[in-house]
Design a protein around this motif. Structure first.
Motif: not given
Length: 103
Positions: A64-69, A80-98
């Protein structure tokens, strides 16, 4: 947060909550704790004091707070990865770090 019947300004509320994890600003999808309230066990009988927040709450906060790099999605949109959402509503680790750096 109110005191003496008047709402506290947002700037003061932020200072008072400075020692809490910033992910507490969103509701916890794991235990159902409200925004700005501590996480609990699923039975809601005990507050969790040893762990700051559930990992699912950190994920929801980052979403809810950051853009995914990595996948370049805006806040509020699932990664998403390859057009498909990540499983379980996960986010990329880089987004969490940002999100952590921005807080």
């Amino acid at each position: 947060m109110t005191r003496y019947g008047t709402p506290a300004p947002d700037g003061i509320r932020h200072v008072l909550r400075a020692d809490h994890h910033p992910a507490r600003a969103v509701p916890c999808p794991h235990c159902g704790a409200a925004a700005h309230r501590p996480c609990t066990t699923r039975s809601k009988r005990r507050l969790l004091t040893d762990a700051p927040v559930h990992p699912a709450r950190i994920t929801a906060w980052a979403r809810t707070t950051s853009v995914c790099p990595v996948c370049q999605v805006e806040p509020g949109i699932d990664c998403h990865q390859g057009g498909w959402p990540l499983s379980g509503g996960d986010v990329h680790p880089e987004r969490t770090e940002l999100a952590g750096e921005a807080a």
